[in-house]
Design a protein around this motif. Structure first.
Motif, short mmCIF file in Angstrom:
data_model
loop_
_atom_site.label_atom_id
_atom_site.label_comp_id
_atom_site.label_asym_id
_atom_site.label_seq_id
_atom_site.Cartn_x
_atom_site.Cartn_y
_atom_site.Cartn_z
N ASP A 44 17.65 -44.80 31.95
CA ASP A 44 18.04 -45.74 30.86
C ASP A 44 16.99 -46.98 30.94
O ASP A 44 17.41 -47.62 31.98
N ARG A 78 16.38 -49.03 28.89
CA ARG A 78 16.65 -50.26 27.81
C ARG A 78 17.17 -51.57 28.43
O ARG A 78 18.00 -51.29 29.34
N PRO A 95 21.83 -52.72 27.06
CA PRO A 95 22.46 -51.54 26.03
C PRO A 95 23.50 -51.72 25.49
O PRO A 95 24.57 -52.07 26.37
N ARG A 113 26.21 -46.57 26.73
CA ARG A 113 25.33 -45.77 27.60
C ARG A 113 24.94 -44.69 26.73
O ARG A 113 25.63 -44.28 25.84
N TYR A 114 23.72 -44.06 27.33
CA TYR A 114 23.29 -42.65 26.87
C TYR A 114 24.44 -41.63 26.61
O TYR A 114 24.69 -41.01 25.73
#
Length: 86
Positions: free
Chosen positions: A54, A56, A59, A62-63
């Protein structure tokens, strides 16, 4: 087949699921899917099996949380489609 009357949820101890004979709404279906996912340890399985990088900045989610949410929505959509074909 057994029926559900009142059941405390494992993913949110402050909530109780009750069925007094009415139909389950789509939101109610999501609660049941979330409860099932919690009981089988879906979040832990996802953390162990899915490794995403990740990059980013700051964020909001979380993914793996996004994947879990999408999986629950897809499960509910499949449930609705199968009810239409019955």
């Amino acid at each position: 087949m057994s029926t559900l009357q009142h059941k405390q949820l494992t993913f949110n101890k402050n909530s109780t699921l009750a069925n007094d004979g009415g139909n389950i709404s789509s939101d109610g279906g999501l609660v049941l899917i979330k409860e099932f996912m919690n009981r089988i340890g879906f979040s832990s399985i996802l953390e162990e099996q899915v490794k995403l990088t990740d990059s980013r900045r700051n964020p909001d989610h979380r993914y793996n949380d996004i994947i879990e949410h999408l999986f629950s929505r897809i499960s509910l959509a499949n449930q609705k489609m199968s009810q239409r074909t019955d």
